[in-house]
Write an enzyme that holds these catalytic residues in place. Structure first.
Site, PDB file in Angstrom:
ATOM      1  CG  ASP A  12      -9.395  73.875  64.225  1.00  0.00           C
ATOM      2  OD1 ASP A  12     -10.184  74.940  64.712  1.00  0.00           O
ATOM      3  OD2 ASP A  12      -9.071  73.196  64.764  1.00  0.00           O
ATOM      4  CE  LYS A 110     -12.699  73.113  66.429  1.00  0.00           C
ATOM      5  NZ  LYS A 110     -11.122  72.161  66.464  1.00  0.00           N
ATOM      6  CB  CYS A 155     -11.759  70.273  62.239  1.00  0.00           C
ATOM      7  SG  CYS A 155     -10.654  69.354  64.192  1.00  0.00           S
TER       8      CYS A 155
HETATM    9  C1  VGL Z   1      -7.710  68.847  64.229  1.00  0.00           C
HETATM   10  C2  VGL Z   1      -6.619  66.736  65.211  1.00  0.00           C
HETATM   11  C3  VGL Z   1      -6.936  67.300  65.957  1.00  0.00           C
HETATM   12  C4  VGL Z   1      -8.317  69.385  63.605  1.00  0.00           C
HETATM   13  C5  VGL Z   1      -7.673  68.775  65.287  1.00  0.00           C
HETATM   14  O1  VGL Z   1      -8.451  70.786  63.185  1.00  0.00           O
HETATM   15  O2  VGL Z   1      -9.086  69.168  62.160  1.00  0.00           O
HETATM   16  N1  VGL Z   1      -7.354  67.316  63.283  1.00  0.00           N
HETATM   17  N2  VGL Z   1      -7.476  68.463  66.390  1.00  0.00           N
END
Ligand code: VGL
Ligand code: ZN
Length: 206
Positions: A12, A110, A155
């Site tokens: 991410d 995702k 994540c």
């Molecule tokens: C994430 C919060 C919401 C992450 C993704 O990548 O850790 N955290 N969506």
């Protein structure tokens, strides 16, 4: 160079998680050049991309009267509510401009189901719906998963825990990750990883 039984999962590293983004992770930008460098030592690299539809269930804006970083109970368990982020097709959801990993073999998206969040690259937040990554890694003969990226306490943590559940040797490279750290989430994540047998290292030990 690591061998063909290892994979680096780059989690991410997207505009919305960098300073200036909708759900900025403090100092998240610092890891981008470091991740580019370490990725060159892996034959196998997978990138994950948080990829929500507008009105996603993890957005505080979807729940009238709720604010970001509050926790609510959903049918699959507790859910932290977030600012709107990583909406499919937006600039915020794009991989960071500085991310430069041309040999990455797969980008796994995702969080695309409107009613279920997905922190882990393996399973959605209901802990039941698979993304398909387990089968992909098994078929590729992967034995060891290295995880880096954003955010360490969400994540990266959930991906590492699920990797352990599936029997992968699992290593989180901490200096190539950054945390959100809301409501003690970083300390909790570290305790979970330690209990699960996830190794935590710094990149100098690779
Ligand atoms: C994430 C919060 C919401 C992450 C993704 O990548 O850790 N955290 N969506
Ligand atoms: Zn998200």
């Amino acid at each position: 160079m690591t061998d063909s039984t290892s994979v680096l999962i780059v989690t991410d590293i997207q505009n919305d998680f960098l300073p200036g983004g909708a759900l900025a992770v403090a100092n998240g930008h610092e890891i981008v050049p470091l991740v580019n460098t370490i990725a060159r030592r892996f034959k196998n690299v997978i990138i994950t991309q948080d990829w929500h539809p507008a009105g996603h269930i993890s957005f505080a804006s979807t729940h009238p009267g709720r604010a970001p970083f509050e926790e609510i109970d959903l049918r699959y368990g507790p859910q932290v509510l977030w600012p709107d982020h990583c909406i499919q097709g937006t600039t915020g959801a794009a991989l960071a401009d500085g991310l430069d990993i041309p040999h990455a073999q797969m980008i796994i998206r995702k969080g695309y189901h409107a009613h279920t969040d997905s922190y882990s690259a393996f399973f959605e937040a209901d802990r039941k719906t698979p993304t398909g990554l387990t089968g992909y890694l098994f078929e590729r003969g992967i034995e060891t998963v290295y995880a880096v990226g954003l955010a360490l306490d969400f994540c990266v943590n959930w991906t590492a825990l699920d990797a352990r559940t599936h029997g992968f040797e699992t290593v989180v490279i901490e200096d190539l990750s950054r945390a959100i750290d809301t409501n003690n989430s970083l300390a909790a994540a570290i305790a979970q990883m330690d209990a699960a047998g996830v190794r935590r290292i710094t990149s100098t030990r690779l």
